[in-house]
Design an enzyme around this catalytic site. Structure first.
Site, PDB file in Angstrom:
ATOM      1  N   GLU A  62       0.850  -1.141  -0.014  1.00 26.88           N
ATOM      2  CA  GLU A  62       0.201  -0.114  -0.031  1.00 26.88           C
ATOM      3  C   GLU A  62       1.015   1.171   0.016  1.00 26.88           C
ATOM      4  O   GLU A  62       0.474   2.235  -0.677  1.00 26.88           O
ATOM      5  CB  GLU A  62      -0.953  -0.045   1.388  1.00 26.88           C
ATOM      6  CG  GLU A  62      -1.790   1.132   1.136  1.00 26.88           C
ATOM      7  CD  GLU A  62      -2.587   1.450   2.401  1.00 26.88           C
ATOM      8  OE1 GLU A  62      -2.755   0.695   3.342  1.00 26.88           O
ATOM      9  OE2 GLU A  62      -3.497   2.487   2.164  1.00 26.88           O
TER      10      GLU A  62
ATOM     11  N   ASP B 147      -0.821  -5.223   3.127  1.00 29.42           N
ATOM     12  CA  ASP B 147      -0.985  -3.985   3.758  1.00 29.42           C
ATOM     13  C   ASP B 147      -0.457  -3.995   5.122  1.00 29.42           C
ATOM     14  O   ASP B 147      -0.935  -4.851   5.993  1.00 29.42           O
ATOM     15  CB  ASP B 147      -2.538  -4.049   3.897  1.00 29.42           C
ATOM     16  CG  ASP B 147      -3.384  -2.912   4.495  1.00 29.42           C
ATOM     17  OD1 ASP B 147      -2.568  -1.938   4.769  1.00 29.42           O
ATOM     18  OD2 ASP B 147      -4.406  -2.367   4.148  1.00 29.42           O
TER      19      ASP B 147
ATOM     20  N   ILE C 219      -0.475  -1.807   7.579  1.00 28.94           N
ATOM     21  CA  ILE C 219      -1.445  -1.722   8.589  1.00 28.94           C
ATOM     22  C   ILE C 219      -2.723  -1.534   8.153  1.00 28.94           C
ATOM     23  O   ILE C 219      -2.934  -0.450   7.381  1.00 28.94           O
ATOM     24  CB  ILE C 219      -1.056  -0.639   9.623  1.00 28.94           C
ATOM     25  CG1 ILE C 219       0.187  -0.720  10.372  1.00 28.94           C
ATOM     26  CG2 ILE C 219      -2.262  -0.480  10.828  1.00 28.94           C
ATOM     27  CD1 ILE C 219       0.333   0.117  11.602  1.00 28.94           C
ATOM     28  N   ASP C 220      -3.605  -2.532   8.075  1.00 27.47           N
ATOM     29  CA  ASP C 220      -5.017  -2.453   7.657  1.00 27.47           C
ATOM     30  C   ASP C 220      -5.812  -1.790   8.861  1.00 27.47           C
ATOM     31  O   ASP C 220      -5.762  -2.725  10.079  1.00 27.47           O
ATOM     32  CB  ASP C 220      -6.030  -3.641   7.275  1.00 27.47           C
ATOM     33  CG  ASP C 220      -6.953  -3.385   6.657  1.00 27.47           C
ATOM     34  OD1 ASP C 220      -7.144  -2.283   6.053  1.00 27.47           O
ATOM     35  OD2 ASP C 220      -8.064  -4.384   6.756  1.00 27.47           O
TER      36      ASP C 220
ATOM     37  N   THR D 299      -5.655   1.940   9.952  1.00 31.11           N
ATOM     38  CA  THR D 299      -4.859   2.956  10.414  1.00 31.11           C
ATOM     39  C   THR D 299      -5.420   3.766  11.235  1.00 31.11           C
ATOM     40  O   THR D 299      -4.796   4.185  12.412  1.00 31.11           O
ATOM     41  CB  THR D 299      -4.056   3.548   9.176  1.00 31.11           C
ATOM     42  OG1 THR D 299      -2.888   2.615   8.725  1.00 31.11           O
ATOM     43  CG2 THR D 299      -3.028   4.744   9.755  1.00 31.11           C
TER      44      THR D 299
ATOM     45  N   ASP E  44      -6.389  -4.497   0.721  1.00 30.89           N
ATOM     46  CA  ASP E  44      -7.504  -4.566   1.756  1.00 30.89           C
ATOM     47  C   ASP E  44      -8.013  -5.964   1.717  1.00 30.89           C
ATOM     48  O   ASP E  44      -8.479  -6.233   2.863  1.00 30.89           O
ATOM     49  CB  ASP E  44      -8.435  -3.612   1.788  1.00 30.89           C
ATOM     50  CG  ASP E  44      -8.021  -1.973   1.613  1.00 30.89           C
ATOM     51  OD1 ASP E  44      -7.139  -1.599   2.570  1.00 30.89           O
ATOM     52  OD2 ASP E  44      -8.306  -1.513   0.713  1.00 30.89           O
TER      53      ASP E  44
HETATM   54  C1  IPD Z   1      -9.145   0.869   5.277  1.00 28.99           C
HETATM   55  C2  IPD Z   1      -9.785  -0.102   6.131  1.00 28.99           C
HETATM   56  C3  IPD Z   1     -11.276   0.246   6.370  1.00 28.99           C
HETATM   57  C4  IPD Z   1     -11.819   0.644   5.000  1.00 28.99           C
HETATM   58  C5  IPD Z   1     -11.160   1.511   4.209  1.00 28.99           C
HETATM   59  C6  IPD Z   1      -9.618   1.136   3.981  1.00 28.99           C
HETATM   60  P1  IPD Z   1      -6.241   1.406   5.838  1.00 28.99           P
HETATM   61  O1  IPD Z   1      -7.565   0.719   4.969  1.00 28.99           O
HETATM   62  O2  IPD Z   1      -9.631  -1.305   5.731  1.00 28.99           O
HETATM   63  O3  IPD Z   1     -11.956  -0.456   7.141  1.00 28.99           O
HETATM   64  O4  IPD Z   1     -13.195   0.646   5.037  1.00 28.99           O
HETATM   65  O5  IPD Z   1     -11.694   1.312   2.881  1.00 28.99           O
HETATM   66  O6  IPD Z   1      -9.021   1.823   3.222  1.00 28.99           O
HETATM   67  O7  IPD Z   1      -6.397   2.828   5.285  1.00 28.99           O
HETATM   68  O8  IPD Z   1      -6.559   1.457   7.140  1.00 28.99           O
HETATM   69  O9  IPD Z   1      -5.364   0.559   5.607  1.00 28.99           O
HETATM   70 CA    CA Z   2      -6.217  -1.176   4.345  1.00 26.99          CA
HETATM   71 CA    CA Z   3      -3.053   0.359   5.269  1.00 29.06          CA
END
Ligand code: IPD
Ligand code: CA
Ligand code: CA
Length: 265
Positions: free
Chosen positions: A73, A89, A91-92, A94, A218
């Protein structure tokens, strides 16, 4: 399981655990201050830890599997023209991470470059230290326990997860969908990490999940974890998930959910 996949799957688990240790050590360091910067909008932010974790993962992957490509990412595509591609990813979730809201994860998928089939998926829930994993035809597990989707077959009694994009225009449409479906289902959940939402479908903690505007990092690892737990994942109105839409379910309420979101397609 093919030797090449097994090697990469085991390595993914080790790399994810090492990345978690890095996050925990930073959080436990009394001198540490988190720096947060904006990406595409005020709501789309990144921390130095997201970048450090991706650097660590990419370093480990490129040392052990120098022919493999990496799509991350934070730093995009790097290296490799071999048979395998890693989609990560760091950190999913963040936003949750920044607040200490306990729902964020490291997500690592490995897919074959010839047919783009996802062969291994690892999602490590950092605060709960819960490792979700799946390999193609090998089932899904959380900390070693086999996962299975729910048996719910009525969409009106279903607990549905979703999420919201960082784009205001997309959020407006997402709000309209919620307003329309909320009276036709059991309830909605928005935990804030797509990879974990998918793992919750796999674990039977949600009956289904849908979201618009996700990226491959994601959903790629979590999608394999859903299908290997007996569930179904598609793009709603396309065979595979796209950045436009992903729908994941126990399979029995899939068509019912599609009927509810169809007017917004
Ligand atoms: C997000 C998370 C979130 C989702 C967003 C993503 P990130 O990823 O997965 O739940 O609703 O669409 O972008 O930015 O925290 O890696
Ligand atoms: Ca993510
Ligand atoms: Ca992320």
């Amino acid at each position: 399981m093919n030797e090449e996949i097994s090697l990469r799957h085991k390595a993914s688990v080790g790399f994810a655990r090492q990345a978690r240790e890095l996050i925990i050590s930073r959080l436990e360091d009394p001198e540490f201050t988190l720096s947060v910067s904006e990406k595409t909008s005020r709501t789309d932010v990144v921390t130095q830890i997201d970048k450090e974790v991706e650097e660590l993962l990419a370093h480990n992957i490129s040392v052990k599997f120098p022919d493999d490509a990496i799509i991350g990412e934070e730093f995009g595509v790097s290296g490799g023209n071999g048979l395998f591609e890693w989609v990560i990813d760091p950190i999913d979730g963040t936003t949750n991470f920044i607040y200490g809201f306990p729902a964020y994860a490291i997500s690592i998928a490995v897919r074959r470059t010839t047919d783009l089939k996802v062969l291994s998926g690892v999602v490590l829930d950092v605060p709960r230290d819960r490792l979700y994993e799946a390999t193609q035809s090998g089932g899904s597990f959380a900390n070693g326990k086999k996962l299975a989707v729910t048996n719910q077959d009525n969409i009106n009694d279903s607990l549905i997860g979703t999420g919201f994009s960082y784009s205001s225009a997309v959020r407006i449409r997402q709000g309209e969908i919620i307003a329309s479906i909320i009276t036709k289902i059991r309830d909605i959940r928005r935990a804030g990490a797509a990879s974990l939402d998918l793992c919750m479908v796999a674990a039977g903690e949600l009956d289904a999940y849908y979201e618009q505007g996700l990226k491959p990092w994601d959903y790629m690892a979590g999608s394999l974890i859903v299908t290997e737990a007996g569930g179904m994942v598609d793009g709603g109105f396309t065979a595979h998930p796209t950045e436009d839409m992903i729908v994941a379910s126990n399979s029995k309420v899939h068509s019912g959910l599609l009927e509810l979101i169809q007017p917004f397609h």
